[in-house]
Design an enzyme around this catalytic site. Structure first.
Site, PDB file in Angstrom:
ATOM      1  N   LEU A 197      52.094 -10.212   2.824  1.00 49.97           N
ATOM      2  CA  LEU A 197      51.355  -9.944   1.590  1.00 49.97           C
ATOM      3  C   LEU A 197      52.103 -10.423   0.359  1.00 49.97           C
ATOM      4  O   LEU A 197      51.529 -11.066  -0.516  1.00 49.97           O
ATOM      5  CB  LEU A 197      51.062  -8.446   1.491  1.00 49.97           C
ATOM      6  CG  LEU A 197      49.910  -7.998   2.376  1.00 49.97           C
ATOM      7  CD1 LEU A 197      49.746  -6.488   2.332  1.00 49.97           C
ATOM      8  CD2 LEU A 197      48.610  -8.669   1.947  1.00 49.97           C
ATOM      9  N   ALA A 198      53.418 -10.134   0.295  1.00 51.52           N
ATOM     10  CA  ALA A 198      54.168 -10.506  -0.909  1.00 51.52           C
ATOM     11  C   ALA A 198      54.256 -12.022  -1.049  1.00 51.52           C
ATOM     12  O   ALA A 198      54.070 -12.568  -2.141  1.00 51.52           O
ATOM     13  CB  ALA A 198      55.565  -9.886  -0.866  1.00 51.52           C
ATOM     14  N   GLY A 199      54.541 -12.726   0.047  1.00 51.79           N
ATOM     15  CA  GLY A 199      54.725 -14.178  -0.016  1.00 51.79           C
ATOM     16  C   GLY A 199      53.407 -14.921  -0.172  1.00 51.79           C
ATOM     17  O   GLY A 199      53.288 -15.835  -1.007  1.00 51.79           O
ATOM     18  N   GLU A 231      59.022  -6.111   0.521  1.00 50.46           N
ATOM     19  CA  GLU A 231      59.990  -5.206   1.148  1.00 50.46           C
ATOM     20  C   GLU A 231      61.404  -5.791   1.135  1.00 50.46           C
ATOM     21  O   GLU A 231      62.389  -5.068   1.293  1.00 50.46           O
ATOM     22  CB  GLU A 231      59.535  -4.882   2.588  1.00 50.46           C
ATOM     23  CG  GLU A 231      60.244  -3.670   3.153  1.00 50.46           C
ATOM     24  CD  GLU A 231      59.715  -3.219   4.511  1.00 50.46           C
ATOM     25  OE1 GLU A 231      58.557  -3.551   4.852  1.00 50.46           O
ATOM     26  OE2 GLU A 231      60.465  -2.531   5.228  1.00 50.46           O
ATOM     27  N   ARG A 246      57.342  11.794   3.245  1.00 48.38           N
ATOM     28  CA  ARG A 246      57.787  11.451   4.606  1.00 48.38           C
ATOM     29  C   ARG A 246      59.167  11.977   4.948  1.00 48.38           C
ATOM     30  O   ARG A 246      59.407  12.418   6.066  1.00 48.38           O
ATOM     31  CB  ARG A 246      57.797   9.931   4.741  1.00 48.38           C
ATOM     32  CG  ARG A 246      56.417   9.384   4.702  1.00 48.38           C
ATOM     33  CD  ARG A 246      56.415   7.893   4.735  1.00 48.38           C
ATOM     34  NE  ARG A 246      55.015   7.475   4.720  1.00 48.38           N
ATOM     35  CZ  ARG A 246      54.607   6.227   4.706  1.00 48.38           C
ATOM     36  NH1 ARG A 246      55.489   5.249   4.685  1.00 48.38           N
ATOM     37  NH2 ARG A 246      53.336   5.936   4.714  1.00 48.38           N
ATOM     38  N   LEU A 306      52.326  -1.680   0.148  1.00 51.46           N
ATOM     39  CA  LEU A 306      51.312  -2.719  -0.045  1.00 51.46           C
ATOM     40  C   LEU A 306      51.091  -2.938  -1.537  1.00 51.46           C
ATOM     41  O   LEU A 306      50.978  -4.071  -2.015  1.00 51.46           O
ATOM     42  CB  LEU A 306      50.005  -2.310   0.637  1.00 51.46           C
ATOM     43  CG  LEU A 306      50.084  -2.062   2.154  1.00 51.46           C
ATOM     44  CD1 LEU A 306      48.713  -1.669   2.706  1.00 51.46           C
ATOM     45  CD2 LEU A 306      50.604  -3.293   2.894  1.00 51.46           C
ATOM     46  N   SER A 350      49.206   6.393  11.543  1.00 53.42           N
ATOM     47  CA  SER A 350      49.184   6.373  10.076  1.00 53.42           C
ATOM     48  C   SER A 350      49.325   7.752   9.440  1.00 53.42           C
ATOM     49  O   SER A 350      48.776   8.749   9.919  1.00 53.42           O
ATOM     50  CB  SER A 350      47.878   5.760   9.624  1.00 53.42           C
ATOM     51  OG  SER A 350      47.703   5.994   8.256  1.00 53.42           O
ATOM     52  N   HIS A 397      59.695   7.437   9.400  1.00 52.31           N
ATOM     53  CA  HIS A 397      58.306   7.894   9.238  1.00 52.31           C
ATOM     54  C   HIS A 397      58.009   9.050  10.187  1.00 52.31           C
ATOM     55  O   HIS A 397      58.310   8.964  11.372  1.00 52.31           O
ATOM     56  CB  HIS A 397      57.363   6.718   9.532  1.00 52.31           C
ATOM     57  CG  HIS A 397      55.973   6.936   9.051  1.00 52.31           C
ATOM     58  ND1 HIS A 397      55.160   7.925   9.549  1.00 52.31           N
ATOM     59  CD2 HIS A 397      55.253   6.293   8.108  1.00 52.31           C
ATOM     60  CE1 HIS A 397      53.988   7.872   8.925  1.00 52.31           C
ATOM     61  NE2 HIS A 397      54.018   6.890   8.047  1.00 52.31           N
ATOM     62  N   HIS A 442      61.020   2.998   9.944  1.00 55.67           N
ATOM     63  CA  HIS A 442      59.732   2.430   9.551  1.00 55.67           C
ATOM     64  C   HIS A 442      59.809   1.447   8.388  1.00 55.67           C
ATOM     65  O   HIS A 442      59.103   0.446   8.356  1.00 55.67           O
ATOM     66  CB  HIS A 442      58.811   3.593   9.177  1.00 55.67           C
ATOM     67  CG  HIS A 442      57.476   3.193   8.671  1.00 55.67           C
ATOM     68  ND1 HIS A 442      56.537   2.580   9.473  1.00 55.67           N
ATOM     69  CD2 HIS A 442      56.895   3.315   7.443  1.00 55.67           C
ATOM     70  CE1 HIS A 442      55.443   2.345   8.758  1.00 55.67           C
ATOM     71  NE2 HIS A 442      55.649   2.759   7.523  1.00 55.67           N
TER      72      HIS A 442
HETATM   73  C1  LIG Z   1      53.115   0.063  11.366  1.00 51.26           C
HETATM   74  C2  LIG Z   1      53.221  -0.009   9.874  1.00 51.26           C
HETATM   75  C3  LIG Z   1      52.217   0.491   9.068  1.00 51.26           C
HETATM   76  C4  LIG Z   1      52.319   0.420   7.685  1.00 51.26           C
HETATM   77  N1  LIG Z   1      51.307   0.936   6.929  1.00 51.26           N
HETATM   78  C5  LIG Z   1      51.401   0.845   5.574  1.00 51.26           C
HETATM   79  C6  LIG Z   1      50.345   1.350   4.755  1.00 51.26           C
HETATM   80  O1  LIG Z   1      49.341   1.863   5.230  1.00 51.26           O
HETATM   81  N2  LIG Z   1      50.486   1.244   3.412  1.00 51.26           N
HETATM   82  C7  LIG Z   1      51.582   0.683   2.820  1.00 51.26           C
HETATM   83  O2  LIG Z   1      51.648   0.607   1.594  1.00 51.26           O
HETATM   84  N3  LIG Z   1      52.576   0.179   3.591  1.00 51.26           N
HETATM   85  C8  LIG Z   1      52.516   0.245   4.937  1.00 51.26           C
HETATM   86  N4  LIG Z   1      53.530  -0.249   5.705  1.00 51.26           N
HETATM   87  C9  LIG Z   1      54.605  -1.033   5.057  1.00 51.26           C
HETATM   88  C10 LIG Z   1      54.095  -2.437   4.724  1.00 51.26           C
HETATM   89  O3  LIG Z   1      53.241  -2.882   5.742  1.00 51.26           O
HETATM   90  C11 LIG Z   1      55.222  -3.456   4.567  1.00 51.26           C
HETATM   91  O4  LIG Z   1      56.229  -2.941   3.748  1.00 51.26           O
HETATM   92  C12 LIG Z   1      54.695  -4.719   3.909  1.00 51.26           C
HETATM   93  O5  LIG Z   1      53.545  -5.192   4.573  1.00 51.26           O
HETATM   94  C13 LIG Z   1      55.765  -5.807   3.882  1.00 51.26           C
HETATM   95  O6  LIG Z   1      55.178  -6.983   3.371  1.00 51.26           O
HETATM   96  P1  LIG Z   1      56.079  -8.239   3.021  1.00 51.26           P
HETATM   97  O7  LIG Z   1      55.151  -9.306   2.553  1.00 51.26           O
HETATM   98  O8  LIG Z   1      57.177  -7.827   2.110  1.00 51.26           O
HETATM   99  O9  LIG Z   1      56.765  -8.659   4.406  1.00 51.26           O
HETATM  100  P2  LIG Z   1      56.137  -9.069   5.838  1.00 51.26           P
HETATM  101  O10 LIG Z   1      54.704  -8.751   5.964  1.00 51.26           O
HETATM  102  O11 LIG Z   1      57.084  -8.503   6.854  1.00 51.26           O
HETATM  103  O12 LIG Z   1      56.235 -10.639   5.861  1.00 51.26           O
HETATM  104  C14 LIG Z   1      57.463 -11.305   6.040  1.00 51.26           C
HETATM  105  C15 LIG Z   1      57.190 -12.791   6.093  1.00 51.26           C
HETATM  106  O13 LIG Z   1      58.428 -13.464   6.006  1.00 51.26           O
HETATM  107  C16 LIG Z   1      58.559 -14.409   7.052  1.00 51.26           C
HETATM  108  N5  LIG Z   1      60.001 -14.503   7.338  1.00 51.26           N
HETATM  109  C17 LIG Z   1      60.904 -13.502   7.475  1.00 51.26           C
HETATM  110  N6  LIG Z   1      62.132 -13.998   7.661  1.00 51.26           N
HETATM  111  C18 LIG Z   1      62.004 -15.336   7.631  1.00 51.26           C
HETATM  112  C19 LIG Z   1      62.919 -16.401   7.786  1.00 51.26           C
HETATM  113  N7  LIG Z   1      64.226 -16.190   7.970  1.00 51.26           N
HETATM  114  N8  LIG Z   1      62.439 -17.661   7.754  1.00 51.26           N
HETATM  115  C20 LIG Z   1      61.107 -17.911   7.561  1.00 51.26           C
HETATM  116  N9  LIG Z   1      60.208 -16.934   7.407  1.00 51.26           N
HETATM  117  C21 LIG Z   1      60.653 -15.664   7.440  1.00 51.26           C
HETATM  118  C22 LIG Z   1      57.693 -13.900   8.176  1.00 51.26           C
HETATM  119  O14 LIG Z   1      57.292 -14.961   9.001  1.00 51.26           O
HETATM  120  C23 LIG Z   1      56.539 -13.291   7.369  1.00 51.26           C
HETATM  121  O15 LIG Z   1      55.615 -14.302   7.042  1.00 51.26           O
HETATM  122  C24 LIG Z   1      53.456  -0.168   7.096  1.00 51.26           C
HETATM  123  C25 LIG Z   1      54.477  -0.655   7.891  1.00 51.26           C
HETATM  124  C26 LIG Z   1      54.381  -0.549   9.272  1.00 51.26           C
HETATM  125  C27 LIG Z   1      55.530  -1.002  10.100  1.00 51.26           C
END
Ligand SMILES: Cc1cc2nc3c(=O)[nH]c(=O)nc-3n(C[C@H](O)[C@H](O)[C@H](O)COP(=O)(O)OP(=O)(O)OC[C@H]3O[C@@H](n4cnc5c(N)ncnc54)[C@H](O)[C@@H]3O)c2cc1C
Length: 651
Positions: A57-59, A439, A344, A455, A298, A280, A415
Site C-alpha cells: 500500500l505505501a509503495g 511499516e 492490543r 493502513l 482480525s 496481536h 504482528h
Molecule cells: C494478517 C494481518 C492483518 C492486518 N490487518 C490490518 C488491518 O486490518 N488494518 C490495518 O491498519 N493494518 C493491518 N495490518 C498491518 C498492515 O497490513 C501492514 O502494516 C501494511 O499493509 C504494510 O504495508 P507496507 O506497504 O508498508 O508494506 P508491505 O505491504 O509489506 O509491502 C512491502 C513491499 O516491499 C517489497 N519489498 C520488501 N523488501 C524488499 C526488497 N528488499 N527488495 C524489493 N522489494 C522489497 C515487497 O515485495 C512488497 O511489495 C495487518 C497485518 C497483518 C499481518
C-alpha cells in the site's frame, strides 16, 4: 555481551537529529509546511528519476501518485506482482475521523487516541497530520472504487477497534487490505500503461548506493536468474514493510523481511525504536512445532466476540458446558470502560497472564476463548455471518472447528513493528535523499499501534505526504547527474557479490530455516511479550553465537546464478541475525515499560506497563558502527503539548 556493556558505559549522543517539525500551531503545521514547499514545474518533472522499493500500500500509492505527477518512477518488488504484497493480508479495516456516526469523533480525538494508544512515545506533529489526512484517504479510495462496507441506506459503514470509544473504522468485510491494494494497484497499473512508472518485479534490493552523502541508487538481485543489477536515481523511497518475521512465527507473510531497511541502516540510516514490536492478541494458537506461520483473527472480532477463560485452573470441560457463573470475562471485569476493546498490548498481556496462571484453554493451555454466542443471540446468525463470515471460514479451515457453534481459541502472536528507519517530518531518513514510508519507517504509532491505523499510515504516506515532500527535496537540492558507471555502484555491487558468494560457499549442515527458527525462539522468549534485564542479557549473549554458527555451518542448496530460494532465505536470515541484536540492545536500554514493550521490572501495582517519562520520553535512534561494535544511541526528545502526558487507563 559487547553491546550490552557498551550501552551501559553510555555511548550515547545528545540529539543532532533534526525532525524538521514546523513551529506553527499543530492544526496548521502540515498546511503551512506544504505551502512553503518548493514545487517542480510540470515540464521538468520527467527529468527527475525516483526509485520506489515496495509495491504494497505505501509503495504502490506513492509510485502511482508520483508517476501521475509526471516523474520518471522505477518501482521494485521481490514479488511477482504488486498484488502479492503483504498489505493484501490486512483484514479488519482502516481508521478515519469522518465522524459519520456522529458519536463524538473528530480529528483531534483520533490524534489523541493514537498518541495515548502509543503510550506517549510517538511524535505529536506526525500523529496530528495522520489524523487530518485520514479524511482524504477514504475519499481517495472511494473514488477509486474500493468497495467499503455500506449500511442498508447506502452510507459507508463503520465499526470499532481497540483503544477507542467511537466507531471510525472503515472496512470491506475481512478483506480491507486486499480491496485497498486493488485500488492502489489499479492506479499503479494506469501509470505503468502511461509509461511514467516502470515495474521491476522479482527484483530484491540488496544494498543502497550513496554518492556524495546522498542516496543515489540500488543494487538488486533479479531473483529468477540471480543477476545483480545497478539502478541510479535522484531519490530513493523504501516502502518495504515490517520485520515481525524476526520472531520466525508471526502473522506476516512468510517472505516479509528486514533486508532493505537493515542494509540502509548499515549505510548510515539511523534505526528508530527497534524494540517496539506489536504482539496481536487475537491469533489462532500454535498447534505444532513444525508450524512456520501464524494466522491472525482480525481485531474487528472483538466488537462482538467476548473473551473469557474458566475461573478455575485446570478446567477440562468443553466451553459450552462451562456455566456462566464459572467463566471469567477478564477484560470486561478488569477494564469496564473499554472491555473487550482495550488496546492490543493490554489484551495480549492479559491473555498471557491468565494462561501463565494455568487457566489457558486448548491442547497446550496457550489460548483463551473468543465467544460469539451472545452476539449470535442478539444479532442473529445471518448478521454475524455477514460481518465476519470469511474470518469464521479461515478459522474453520485451519482448526477444523465451527466458531458459530463453540468459541474460537485465540492467543497473542507477533504482528507488527512500530520500529523502523528513523524519519523526519518529511519522511526522510538520516541519509539525504532516502525516504521511508509505511511499516518500514519508525512510524507514527509510538510504543503500540492501535488497530486499523497501519493502513491509514501507509496510505497517508504514499498518497499524500511523499507526493509533497519528495518534489520539495528535488526542487531544493542541487543534484549532479549520476549513473551506474559511477565507481560507488561498482564498489557496492562487489560487496553484495562477495556476501552472496560467502553464503553459498559455507557448505555446512544447517538450513537457513533452522537458524531462523532458533533465532525466533530466542526473540520470543526474551524480547517478546515480556522482557527482563536478565532475559535480554541472555539473548544478547546467545545471538552473536548463533550468528557465528550461521556463518560457519549454513547449508544452501544450489548456486547463486539461478533461482534459489534457499539463498534468498539465507540472505534475509543473515540480516535478522543482526537486527535481533539491536532490538535486544534497545529493549535493554529502555528499562521502562511502554505499550508493547513490557519490562517486568517496570509495572504498576496492578501489573500495567509503567512508563518512566523523566528518563525515556524520547525516540531511540541507533547508529550502526559495524558488526560486533556497539551502536550509538541518538535521542529525539518527545514533547507532549497537546495531549498531556498521563498514565494510560482503560478501566
Ligand atoms: C494478517 C494481518 C492483518 C492486518 N490487518 C490490518 C488491518 O486490518 N488494518 C490495518 O491498519 N493494518 C493491518 N495490518 C498491518 C498492515 O497490513 C501492514 O502494516 C501494511 O499493509 C504494510 O504495508 P507496507 O506497504 O508498508 O508494506 P508491505 O505491504 O509489506 O509491502 C512491502 C513491499 O516491499 C517489497 N519489498 C520488501 N523488501 C524488499 C526488497 N528488499 N527488495 C524489493 N522489494 C522489497 C515487497 O515485495 C512488497 O511489495 C495487518 C497485518 C497483518 C499481518
Amino acid at each position: 555481551m559487547l553491546e550490552t556493556e557498551i550501552v551501559e558505559t553510555n555511548l550515547e549522543r545528545e540529539s543532532t537529529l533534526n525532525a524538521r517539525i514546523p513551529s506553527d500551531p499543530i492544526e496548521q503545521q502540515w498546511d503551512k509546511c506544504r505551502f512553503n514547499m518548493k514545487l517542480v514545474n510540470p515540464a521538468n518533472r520527467r527529468k527527475h528519476s525516483i526509485i520506489i522499493v515496495g509495491a504494497g500500500l505505501a509503495g504502490a500509492a506513492a509510485a502511482a501518485t508520483l508517476g501521475q505527477q509526471g516523474y520518471h518512477v522505477d518501482c521494485f518488488s521481490y514479488h511477482d506482482t504488486p498484488r502479492r504484497a503483504h498489505s493484501i493480508a490486512a483484514q479488519g479495516g482502516i481508521n478515519a475521523a469522518k465522524n459519520y456516526r456522529n458519536d463524538g469523533d473528530s480529528i483531534f480525538r483520533l490524534f489523541k487516541d493514537t498518541v495515548k494508544g502509543g503510550d506517549y512515545r510517538a511524535r505529536e506533529a506526525n500523529v496530528y497530520r495522520l489524523a487530518q489526512i485520514s479524511l482524504n484517504i477514504i475519499d481517495q479510495c472511494v473514488a477509486q472504487g474500493v468497495p467499503f462496507a455500506r449500511e442498508y441506506g447506502g452510507l459507508l459503514d463503520n465499526r470499532s477497534f481497540g483503544g477507542v470509544q467511537v466507531s471510525r473504522t472503515f472496512y470491506a468485510r475481512g478483506q480491507t487490505g486486499q480491496q485497498l491494494l486493488l485500488g492502489a494497484y489499479q492506479a499503479l497499473e494506469e501509470q505503468i500503461a502511461a509509461g511514467t512508472v516502470t515495474m521491476h518485479t522479482r527484483s530484491e534490493l540488496l544494498d543502497v548506493v550513496i554518492v556524495d552523502g546522498r542516496a543515489r541508487g540500488l543494487v538488486t538481485r533479479h531473483l529468477p536468474t540471480g543477476r545483480l543489477e545497478c539502478h541510479a536515481a535522484d531519490v530513493i523511497v523504501l516502502a518495504t514493510g515490517g520485520y515481525s518475521n524476526v520472531f520466525y512465527l508471526s502473522t506476516n507473510a512468510k517472505a516479509s523481511n528486514c533486508t532493505a531497511i537493515w542494509r540502509a541502516h548499515r549505510r548510515g540510516a539511523l534505526f528508530g525504536n527497534p524494540c517496539f514490536t506489536q504482539i496481536h492478541p487475537t491469533c489462532i494458537p500454535l498447534s505444532s512445532e513444525y508450524q512456520s506461520k501464524l494466522t491472525l483473527m482480525s481485531e474487528s472480532l472483538r466488537n462482538d466476540g467476548r473473551i473469557w477463560v474458566a475461573k478455575e485452573k485446570g478446567e477440562t470441560r468443553a466451553p459450552n458446558d462451562i456455566p456462566e457463573n464459572e467463566r471469567d470475562y477478564y477484560l470486561e471485569n478488569r477494564y469496564p470502560s473499554f472491555g473487550n476493546l482495550v488496546p492490543r498490548d493490554v489484551a495480549s498481556r492479559n491473555a498471557k497472564e491468565v494462561c501463565d496462571e494455568g487457566r489457558g484453554v486448548g491442547p497446550h493451555g496457550q489460548g483463551v476463548y473468543l465467544d460469539f454466542a451472545d452476539a449470535i443471540q442478539r444479532l442473529g446468525l445471518e448478521t454475524v455471518r455477514e460481518k465476519y463470515g470469511n474470518l469464521f471460514e479461515i478459522y474453520q479451515r485451519i482448526t477444523g472447528e465451527d466458531a458459530y457453534q463453540a468459541p474460537m481459541r485465540i492467543y497473542p502472536a507477533p504482528h507488527y513493528t512500530m520500529g523502523g528507519l528513523w524519519v523526519d517530518y518529511h519522511l526522510m531518513s538520516t541519509i539525504p535523499g532516502l525516504f521511508v514510508s509505511g511499516e518500514a519507517n519508525f512510524s507514527d504509532h509510538g510504543a503500540n499501534r492501535l488497530g486499523a491505523s497501519a493502513l491509514m499510515q501507509g496510505l497517508a504516506d504514499g498518497y499524500f505526504i511523499l507526493p509533497c515532500t519528495v518534489p520539495d527535496y528535488l526542487a531544493s537540492t542541487k543534484l549532479d547527474p549520476v549513473d551506474i558507471s559511477h565507481p560507488a555502484f561498482r564498489s557496492v555491487e562487489a560487496e553484495v557479490r562477495t556476501r552472496i558468494k560467502a553464503l553459498v560457499s559455507i557448505k555446512g549442515k544447517r538450513s537457513p530455516d533452522s537458524f531462523h527458527k532458533e533465532l525466533g525462539k530466542i526473540m520470543w522468549d526474551d524480547c517478546g511479550m515480556a522482557r527482563s534485564d536478565a532475559g535480554l542479557r541472555k539473548a544478547l549473549a546467545r545471538i552473536p553465537e548463533l550468528r557465528d554458527e550461521f556463518w560457519r555451518n549454513l547449508r544452501i542448496v544450489g548456486g547463486d546464478d539461478e533461482l534459489n530460494q534457499s539463498l534468498e532465505k539465507a540472505n534475509r536470515v543473515s540480516d535478522f541475525l543482526e537486527l535481533a541484536e539491536l532490538m535486544c540492545v534497545d529493549a535493554l536500554n529502555r528499562s521502562e515499560s511502554c505499550g508493547g514493550h513490557f519490562r517486568v521490572e517496570s509495572q504498576t501495582p496492578e501489573g500495567e506497563a509503567k512508563r518512566d517519562d523523566a528518563n525515556f520520553s524520547y525516540t531511540a535512534a541507533w547508529e550502526w558502527k559495524g558488526l560486533g561494535q556497539a551502536p550509538i544511541l541518538h535521542k529525539e526528545p518527545l514533547t507532549f503539548e497537546y495531549v498531556p502526558l498521563s498514565q494510560r487507563s482503560y478501566k
